[in-house]
Motif scaffolding. Sequence first.
Motif, PDB file in Angstrom:
ATOM      1  N   LEU A 173      -1.290  -1.130 -12.672  1.00  0.00           N
ATOM      2  CA  LEU A 173      -2.052  -0.336 -11.705  1.00  0.00           C
ATOM      3  C   LEU A 173      -2.177  -1.047 -10.360  1.00  0.00           C
ATOM      4  N   ILE A 174      -2.332  -2.359 -10.408  1.00  0.00           N
ATOM      5  CA  ILE A 174      -2.502  -3.154  -9.189  1.00  0.00           C
ATOM      6  C   ILE A 174      -1.630  -4.410  -9.298  1.00  0.00           C
ATOM      7  N   ARG A 175      -0.803  -4.670  -8.247  1.00  0.00           N
ATOM      8  CA  ARG A 175      -0.018  -5.902  -8.203  1.00  0.00           C
ATOM      9  C   ARG A 175      -0.826  -6.950  -7.438  1.00  0.00           C
ATOM     10  N   ARG A 176      -0.946  -8.123  -8.054  1.00  0.00           N
ATOM     11  CA  ARG A 176      -1.696  -9.202  -7.427  1.00  0.00           C
ATOM     12  C   ARG A 176      -0.752 -10.150  -6.687  1.00  0.00           C
ATOM     13  N   THR A 177      -1.144 -10.524  -5.489  1.00  0.00           N
ATOM     14  CA  THR A 177      -0.458 -11.600  -4.754  1.00  0.00           C
ATOM     15  C   THR A 177      -1.521 -12.580  -4.300  1.00  0.00           C
ATOM     16  N   THR A 178      -1.094 -13.666  -3.756  1.00  0.00           N
ATOM     17  CA  THR A 178      -2.064 -14.673  -3.313  1.00  0.00           C
ATOM     18  C   THR A 178      -2.877 -14.190  -2.126  1.00  0.00           C
ATOM     19  N   ARG A 179      -2.370 -13.216  -1.379  1.00  0.00           N
ATOM     20  CA  ARG A 179      -3.058 -12.767  -0.175  1.00  0.00           C
ATOM     21  C   ARG A 179      -3.705 -11.389  -0.312  1.00  0.00           C
ATOM     22  N   LYS A 180      -3.089 -10.481  -1.078  1.00  0.00           N
ATOM     23  CA  LYS A 180      -3.553  -9.104  -1.064  1.00  0.00           C
ATOM     24  C   LYS A 180      -3.227  -8.401  -2.371  1.00  0.00           C
ATOM     25  N   LEU A 181      -4.020  -7.361  -2.654  1.00  0.00           N
ATOM     26  CA  LEU A 181      -3.754  -6.511  -3.810  1.00  0.00           C
ATOM     27  C   LEU A 181      -2.974  -5.287  -3.358  1.00  0.00           C
ATOM     28  N   HIS A 182      -2.015  -4.870  -4.182  1.00  0.00           N
ATOM     29  CA  HIS A 182      -1.233  -3.677  -3.872  1.00  0.00           C
ATOM     30  C   HIS A 182      -1.388  -2.671  -5.016  1.00  0.00           C
ATOM     31  N   VAL A 183      -1.905  -1.502  -4.677  1.00  0.00           N
ATOM     32  CA  VAL A 183      -2.070  -0.457  -5.688  1.00  0.00           C
ATOM     33  C   VAL A 183      -0.729   0.222  -5.882  1.00  0.00           C
ATOM     34  N   THR A 184      -0.243   0.272  -7.121  1.00  0.00           N
ATOM     35  CA  THR A 184       1.048   0.893  -7.418  1.00  0.00           C
ATOM     36  C   THR A 184       0.949   2.407  -7.318  1.00  0.00           C
ATOM     37  N   GLU A 185       2.092   3.059  -7.380  1.00  0.00           N
ATOM     38  CA  GLU A 185       2.115   4.520  -7.330  1.00  0.00           C
ATOM     39  C   GLU A 185       1.335   5.102  -8.510  1.00  0.00           C
ATOM     40  N   ALA A 186       1.551   4.506  -9.678  1.00  0.00           N
ATOM     41  CA  ALA A 186       0.810   4.962 -10.864  1.00  0.00           C
ATOM     42  C   ALA A 186      -0.685   4.691 -10.680  1.00  0.00           C
ATOM     43  N   GLY A 187      -1.001   3.556 -10.038  1.00  0.00           N
ATOM     44  CA  GLY A 187      -2.395   3.215  -9.798  1.00  0.00           C
ATOM     45  C   GLY A 187      -3.079   4.201  -8.861  1.00  0.00           C
ATOM     46  N   LYS A 188      -2.347   4.634  -7.797  1.00  0.00           N
ATOM     47  CA  LYS A 188      -2.905   5.609  -6.860  1.00  0.00           C
ATOM     48  C   LYS A 188      -3.202   6.941  -7.559  1.00  0.00           C
ATOM     49  N   THR A 189      -2.250   7.387  -8.382  1.00  0.00           N
ATOM     50  CA  THR A 189      -2.451   8.653  -9.108  1.00  0.00           C
ATOM     51  C   THR A 189      -3.640   8.544 -10.059  1.00  0.00           C
ATOM     52  N   TYR A 190      -3.680   7.405 -10.773  1.00  0.00           N
ATOM     53  CA  TYR A 190      -4.780   7.199 -11.732  1.00  0.00           C
ATOM     54  C   TYR A 190      -6.116   7.100 -11.009  1.00  0.00           C
ATOM     55  N   TYR A 191      -6.136   6.425  -9.860  1.00  0.00           N
ATOM     56  CA  TYR A 191      -7.369   6.277  -9.080  1.00  0.00           C
ATOM     57  C   TYR A 191      -7.898   7.639  -8.621  1.00  0.00           C
ATOM     58  N   ASP A 192      -7.005   8.484  -8.115  1.00  0.00           N
ATOM     59  CA  ASP A 192      -7.432   9.800  -7.629  1.00  0.00           C
ATOM     60  C   ASP A 192      -8.083  10.620  -8.741  1.00  0.00           C
TER      61      ASP A 192
END
Length: 299
Positions: A47-66
Amino acid sequence: MNLNEIAIFVKIVETGSFIGASLALGMPKSTVSSKLSSLEKRLGVTLIRRTTRKLHVTEAGKTYYDQCLKAIDQIMAAEEQVTESQAFPRGLLRITAPVELGEVILPSIICEFSRKYPKVDLELILTDKTVDLVAEGIDIGIRAGELKDSSLIAKKLGSVYFATFASPKYLKTHGAPKTPKDLENHNCILYNPQGSGEWKLLGAKEERAIGLKKHIVINDFNLIKSLSIMGVGIALLPTFLCADEVKSGKLIRILGNWKSNIRPVHFVYPAQKFVTPKLRAFIEVANDVVKNNLQNAIM
């Protein structure tokens, strides 16, 4: 499904970080991270990709969030609605009572209750049958006599008893009985469940069973009262049912203090952890009305 995991995921997306979600929810950052991992594992998707600087919501994550956001909004709206409904009486209140007792007690109660709580709709079921409150979806009932169902909550409203009444016309023609035994030689009108030919009366120190030789048997109190007013015979009736007729002189109570057993009258309602505002308000209004206006009729 774990609703806490879903709520944490939504908060992560809204705040844009694990720290923001942990501060908003008042829980450790490690708990926020582990709950998200658990949710992704259960769903089998990132759902969310973690990096050292920022979180990125995946396409599946955006749909699930909505979709989750809509669901959470609906849940919050439902909670607000329920909370609001508990703040002020509203909705449908279903009431049952015996026919004659309900006809005497309920009009004044309903009038006052409807004036004070206009947002409560009322449904009244008058019946002499014992209603299963839970099975029939009844909020509250009025019952006379000793209670047998221990699963119900009971609040005493008053007491009732029966006494002998006759019209001036009957007494002028037939004379007034001086003792309970004299009833054996009078025309008497009986209520069907009381038996086919006997009245049990309590005096100050004794109880007497009176065998009635001349009698009519009827299964409706109002018809019995009407016939007694017309001079057909002497009737054993609930005192609350004859209060107005005694005041107007249509009926006269005879045999002094002889009467039936005293029977308590209760409000009964199913046991419940939280009493609804509409039910609590109805009981309060009923107690006030009975205390101020109806106690003489009930007792």
